[in-house]
Scaffold this motif. Structure first.
Motif, PDB file in Angstrom:
ATOM      1  N   LYS A 245       1.618  -4.294 -10.361  1.00  0.00           N
ATOM      2  CA  LYS A 245       0.507  -3.331  -9.654  1.00  0.00           C
ATOM      3  C   LYS A 245      -0.768  -4.058  -9.262  1.00  0.00           C
ATOM      4  CE  LYS A 245       0.381   0.751 -11.981  1.00  0.00           C
ATOM      5  NZ  LYS A 245       0.182   2.084 -12.019  1.00  0.00           N
TER       6      LYS A 245
ATOM      7  N   LEU B 127      -1.798  -4.026  -5.942  1.00  0.00           N
ATOM      8  CA  LEU B 127      -2.364  -2.783  -5.537  1.00  0.00           C
ATOM      9  C   LEU B 127      -3.763  -2.721  -5.970  1.00  0.00           C
ATOM     10  CD1 LEU B 127      -2.471  -0.028  -4.037  1.00  0.00           C
ATOM     11  CD2 LEU B 127      -1.606   0.775  -6.627  1.00  0.00           C
TER      12      LEU B 127
ATOM     13  N   TRP C 183      -5.854  -4.671  -3.812  1.00  0.00           N
ATOM     14  CA  TRP C 183      -5.973  -4.231  -2.323  1.00  0.00           C
ATOM     15  C   TRP C 183      -7.110  -3.291  -2.430  1.00  0.00           C
ATOM     16  CZ3 TRP C 183      -5.788   0.288  -0.063  1.00  0.00           C
ATOM     17  CH2 TRP C 183      -5.458   0.442   1.449  1.00  0.00           C
TER      18      TRP C 183
ATOM     19  N   LEU D  71      -3.438   4.493   1.854  1.00  0.00           N
ATOM     20  CA  LEU D  71      -2.547   3.400   1.947  1.00  0.00           C
ATOM     21  C   LEU D  71      -2.027   3.156   3.395  1.00  0.00           C
ATOM     22  CD1 LEU D  71      -1.172   3.450  -1.382  1.00  0.00           C
ATOM     23  CD2 LEU D  71      -3.119   2.537  -0.889  1.00  0.00           C
TER      24      LEU D  71
ATOM     25  N   ARG E  18       2.139   0.184   2.428  1.00  0.00           N
ATOM     26  CA  ARG E  18       3.368   0.932   1.397  1.00  0.00           C
ATOM     27  C   ARG E  18       4.822   0.215   1.468  1.00  0.00           C
ATOM     28  NH1 ARG E  18       3.393   6.462   4.268  1.00  0.00           N
ATOM     29  NH2 ARG E  18       4.642   7.184   2.368  1.00  0.00           N
TER      30      ARG E  18
ATOM     31  N   VAL F 249       4.241  -3.027  -0.829  1.00  0.00           N
ATOM     32  CA  VAL F 249       4.183  -2.626  -2.255  1.00  0.00           C
ATOM     33  C   VAL F 249       5.728  -2.295  -2.632  1.00  0.00           C
ATOM     34  CG1 VAL F 249       3.562  -1.006  -3.999  1.00  0.00           C
ATOM     35  CG2 VAL F 249       2.065  -1.654  -2.414  1.00  0.00           C
TER      36      VAL F 249
END
Length: 317
Positions: free
Chosen positions: A253, A256, A259, A276, A281, A284
């Motif tokens: 993660k 994320l 980001w 997002l 998405r 990910v």
């Protein structure tokens, strides 16, 4: 990965919450929703919600719940000879039937490398993390001489907080005997997770474990060695990248978190949680699916679930 539906269908059918008529409202965690089923059993629904910096994102990740739930089942099976686990059955890609345990309110974090939160602490100049002295002269992603244990309190609301082992004992959160057992088992679990990852070309960088008591027996609960609870590096090229001071390729993660930081969000006061984008998405999701396939050696086959509440009602009835 095989599927017969579009990215848009996947994005539109994320499981963000559940509501089963006839059952009490579930306990809602950041990702999981837990239903009381009686007979010391619970039904755990792993949704597609995703969190970072203790905030749940406004948009969900397609099939993330299915990947997490199935990856946890795979990893629980790998460690069941080390400690009792809460798993009873996995009747659906998003669902686990588990023993109802009394949770121990500590996240047991084991770190093998100076990465993520540990690196941010180190970079700020601090050389003590959760009561553990960190060696001088390390750079980001360096391996520790031995894995370190850096617990956190399990907050019901708000942020989890770092805590030292000495504080756990001085606050009487658990007895010294139980903590010794938790510590010993956590290190064994990390060793096993490291071995499983290495066989698949990955490095288990750090992870968290959660424990509970089931009829007095220490039991591993929640999830184990998943993308949400763990960080992985690619084994191939790790040494070369470290020697050249390059960033590590990782499956976690942290992707994320990075980001979000690029979009000025770290969960701090006054910051706005960004949306997002759909493309991100799906990116990910692809990271999650890649880790599932690397760790298990199996192709991830998503199931498009259009009426999760009806499905759950049938499973839990």
């Amino acid at each position: 990965m095989s599927n017969n539906f579009s990215d848009q269908e996947a994005l539109d059918n994320c499981i963000t919450e559940t509501d089963i008529p006839g059952l009490p409202d579930p306990y809602k965690g950041k990702v999981r929703e837990v239903y009381e089923l009686g007979n010391n059993k619970i039904g755990i629904v792993v949704t597609d919600r995703i969190s970072a910096f203790d905030y749940i994102m406004k948009q969900a990740i397609p099939f993330k719940g299915q990947i997490l739930n199935q990856l946890a089942a795979f990893s629980f099976d790998k460690v069941k000879d080390i400690v009792a686990t809460h798993i009873i059955d996995v009747p659906h890609p998003n669902v686990t039937i588990a023993k109802k345990c009394d949770p121990i309110p500590i996240e047991v974090v084991i770190r093998g490398y100076l990465t993520g939160h540990a690196w941010r602490t180190y970079k700020s100049g601090k050389r003590v993390l959760c009561g553990v002295n960190l060696p001088e002269g390390l750079k980001e992603h360096d391996k520790f001489p031995n894995p370190i244990l850096t617990p956190a309190t399990k907050a019901k609301e708000g942020h989890d907080e770092d805590i030292s082992e000495a504080e756990i004992l001085s606050r009487n959160i658990v007895t010294p005997e139980l903590w010794h057992k938790i510590r010993e088992i956590a290190l064994k679990l990390f060793k096993k997770g490291t071995e499983v990852a290495a066989k698949q070309g990955l490095i288990l960088v750090d992870t968290k474990y959660e424990f509970g008591l089931y009829e007095g027996e220490l039991t591993l609960i929640d999830e184990v060695h998943t993308t949400d609870s763990s960080r992985y590096f690619y084994k191939e090229g790790y040494e070369e990248r470290q020697a050249k001071g390059k960033g590590q390729k990782q499956l976690s993660k942290e992707f994320l978190r990075e980001w979000l930081m690029e979009h000025n969000f770290q969960g701090l006061e006054g910051q706005t949680l960004p949306d997002l984008p759909d493309e991100f998405r799906m990116e990910v999701f692809e990271r999650y699916a890649e880790l599932f396939e690397m760790l298990t050696g199996k192709e991830f086959e998503p199931v498009l679930e259009k009426d999760i509440n009806k499905t759950l009602a049938d499973i839990f009835s």
